[in-house]
Design a protein around this motif. Structure first.
Motif, mmCIF file in Angstrom:
data_model
loop_
_atom_site.group_PDB
_atom_site.id
_atom_site.type_symbol
_atom_site.label_atom_id
_atom_site.label_comp_id
_atom_site.label_asym_id
_atom_site.label_seq_id
_atom_site.Cartn_x
_atom_site.Cartn_y
_atom_site.Cartn_z
ATOM 1 N N PRO A 33 -60.353 64.373 38.327
ATOM 2 C CA PRO A 33 -59.955 65.514 37.502
ATOM 3 C C PRO A 33 -59.621 65.064 36.086
ATOM 4 N N LYS A 34 -59.759 65.972 35.151
ATOM 5 C CA LYS A 34 -59.478 65.670 33.750
ATOM 6 C C LYS A 34 -57.992 65.358 33.584
ATOM 7 N N LEU A 35 -57.720 64.276 32.871
ATOM 8 C CA LEU A 35 -56.348 63.855 32.629
ATOM 9 C C LEU A 35 -55.726 64.764 31.569
ATOM 10 N N THR A 36 -54.547 65.288 31.863
ATOM 11 C CA THR A 36 -53.856 66.133 30.886
ATOM 12 C C THR A 36 -52.456 65.589 30.648
ATOM 13 N N VAL A 37 -51.979 65.775 29.445
ATOM 14 C CA VAL A 37 -50.619 65.394 29.065
ATOM 15 C C VAL A 37 -49.875 66.688 28.779
ATOM 16 N N ASN A 38 -48.728 66.862 29.438
ATOM 17 C CA ASN A 38 -47.935 68.067 29.213
ATOM 18 C C ASN A 38 -47.421 68.097 27.779
ATOM 19 N N LYS A 39 -47.406 69.271 27.184
ATOM 20 C CA LYS A 39 -46.920 69.426 25.818
ATOM 21 C C LYS A 39 -45.391 69.306 25.809
ATOM 22 N N PHE A 40 -44.862 68.678 24.771
ATOM 23 C CA PHE A 40 -43.424 68.464 24.651
ATOM 24 C C PHE A 40 -42.874 69.362 23.552
ATOM 25 N N TYR A 41 -41.844 70.171 23.916
ATOM 26 C CA TYR A 41 -41.273 71.128 22.972
ATOM 27 C C TYR A 41 -39.879 70.745 22.480
ATOM 28 N N GLY A 42 -39.377 69.590 22.899
ATOM 29 C CA GLY A 42 -38.084 69.150 22.404
ATOM 30 C C GLY A 42 -36.964 69.204 23.420
ATOM 31 N N ASP A 43 -37.246 69.605 24.656
ATOM 32 C CA ASP A 43 -36.223 69.616 25.701
ATOM 33 C C ASP A 43 -36.038 68.186 26.189
ATOM 34 N N HIS A 44 -34.835 67.667 26.059
ATOM 35 C CA HIS A 44 -34.553 66.275 26.420
ATOM 36 C C HIS A 44 -34.925 65.968 27.874
ATOM 37 N N LYS A 45 -34.774 66.956 28.760
ATOM 38 C CA LYS A 45 -35.094 66.727 30.173
ATOM 39 C C LYS A 45 -36.573 66.394 30.376
ATOM 40 N N ASN A 46 -37.427 66.807 29.469
ATOM 41 C CA ASN A 46 -38.868 66.573 29.614
ATOM 42 C C ASN A 46 -39.357 65.344 28.835
ATOM 43 N N SER A 77 -58.085 54.998 17.375
ATOM 44 C CA SER A 77 -57.439 54.503 16.159
ATOM 45 C C SER A 77 -56.048 55.135 16.059
ATOM 46 N N LYS A 78 -55.208 54.602 15.191
ATOM 47 C CA LYS A 78 -53.861 55.154 15.024
ATOM 48 C C LYS A 78 -53.906 56.576 14.462
ATOM 49 N N ILE A 79 -54.906 56.849 13.637
ATOM 50 C CA ILE A 79 -55.037 58.208 13.098
ATOM 51 C C ILE A 79 -55.385 59.178 14.218
ATOM 52 N N GLU A 80 -56.283 58.784 15.114
ATOM 53 C CA GLU A 80 -56.627 59.633 16.260
ATOM 54 C C GLU A 80 -55.412 59.821 17.165
ATOM 55 N N LYS A 81 -54.631 58.770 17.345
ATOM 56 C CA LYS A 81 -53.421 58.867 18.161
ATOM 57 C C LYS A 81 -52.425 59.838 17.531
ATOM 58 N N LEU A 82 -52.323 59.812 16.212
ATOM 59 C CA LEU A 82 -51.419 60.736 15.519
ATOM 60 C C LEU A 82 -51.903 62.179 15.678
ATOM 61 N N ILE A 83 -53.199 62.374 15.631
ATOM 62 C CA ILE A 83 -53.756 63.723 15.838
ATOM 63 C C ILE A 83 -53.397 64.213 17.241
ATOM 64 N N TYR A 84 -53.574 63.350 18.245
ATOM 65 C CA TYR A 84 -53.198 63.710 19.612
ATOM 66 C C TYR A 84 -51.704 63.993 19.701
ATOM 67 N N LEU A 85 -50.901 63.138 19.084
ATOM 68 C CA LEU A 85 -49.456 63.320 19.139
ATOM 69 C C LEU A 85 -49.062 64.674 18.561
ATOM 70 N N LYS A 86 -49.605 64.994 17.401
ATOM 71 C CA LYS A 86 -49.269 66.272 16.771
ATOM 72 C C LYS A 86 -49.736 67.466 17.605
ATOM 73 N N ASN A 113 -48.222 56.300 9.482
ATOM 74 C CA ASN A 113 -47.452 57.469 9.890
ATOM 75 C C ASN A 113 -47.447 57.668 11.407
ATOM 76 N N TYR A 114 -48.440 57.135 12.118
ATOM 77 C CA TYR A 114 -48.435 57.253 13.579
ATOM 78 C C TYR A 114 -47.201 56.558 14.143
ATOM 79 N N ASP A 115 -46.990 55.310 13.733
ATOM 80 C CA ASP A 115 -45.835 54.560 14.224
ATOM 81 C C ASP A 115 -44.527 55.229 13.815
ATOM 82 N N ALA A 116 -44.472 55.735 12.584
ATOM 83 C CA ALA A 116 -43.256 56.377 12.090
ATOM 84 C C ALA A 116 -42.963 57.677 12.847
#
Length: 192
Positions: A51-64, A83-92, A112-115
């Motif tokens: 199955p396709k790997l999914t990462v749950n979206k994080f909204y700022g709840d500390h429990k998650n 690349s770090k730029i691609e990782k930052l795009i995913y993170l955002k 900015n990815y690391d930051a």
């Protein structure tokens, strides 16, 4: 009888055409099959579609946070093909709410990815805030009204176990909060 023999011949020819020919191994001077022959004899490996790997979206709840962090690190951060730029795009794209606001000012650069990742770790991954969130969740367990409501009892048990596992993953021993937890659990259970 001739028809039977004729059909038997046709069936034998059809079976022979459907089965791959057996290639006898070719031995080299050391009496070991050569690698090309081994490759031809190897059984095909079944193709399994995961199955396709999914990462749950994080909204700022500390429990998650712990779940998001581990999913993100394993799927994106440790992926050396990105690349770090691609990782930052995913993170955002995987944060929302207050977490998205926290990193909204970062432009798409490698530094900015690391930051951005460090900012999220500092803001939402502080151990004391996580401990408070899990303990607060235990304090907010919904009381069960009926002893025969097995569905609610199971939900209560699962929620309590989840929060206890989260505390243990932070290195918090159940001995340090067990005496406090017992009356909390007893309070939400129905009287028999």
């Amino acid at each position: 009888m001739e028809n039977l023999i004729s059909y038997k011949c046709k069936i034998s020819k059809r079976i022979a055409s459907l089965t791959p020919p057996v290639i006898p191994p070719v031995y080299n001077s050391t009496n070991v099959p050569t690698s090309t022959t081994q490759a031809a004899i190897q059984e095909p490996k079944p193709a399994i579609k995961l199955p396709k790997l999914t990462v749950n979206k994080f909204y700022g709840d500390h429990k998650n946070w712990l779940e998001f962090r581990s999913q993100f690190e394993n799927a994106i951060d440790k992926n050396s093909s990105l690349s770090k730029i691609e990782k930052l795009i995913y993170l955002k794209s995987l944060v929302g709410g207050v977490a998205a606001k926290a990193i909204s000012g970062f432009s798409l650069t490698e530094n900015n990815y690391d930051a951005a990742l460090e900012l999220l770790k500092n803001r939402f991954g502080q151990k004391n805030l996580l401990i408070n969130a899990y303990l607060r969740s235990l304090l907010d367990l919904t009381p069960i009204k009926n002893t025969s409501d097995t569905n609610s009892l199971r939900k209560l048990y699962d929620r309590a176990e989840t929060e206890i596992r989260n505390l243990e993953s932070l290195g918090i021993n159940s001995e340090s909060y067990g005496n406090l937890l017992t009356p909390i659990i007893l309070k939400v259970l129905p009287l028999i």
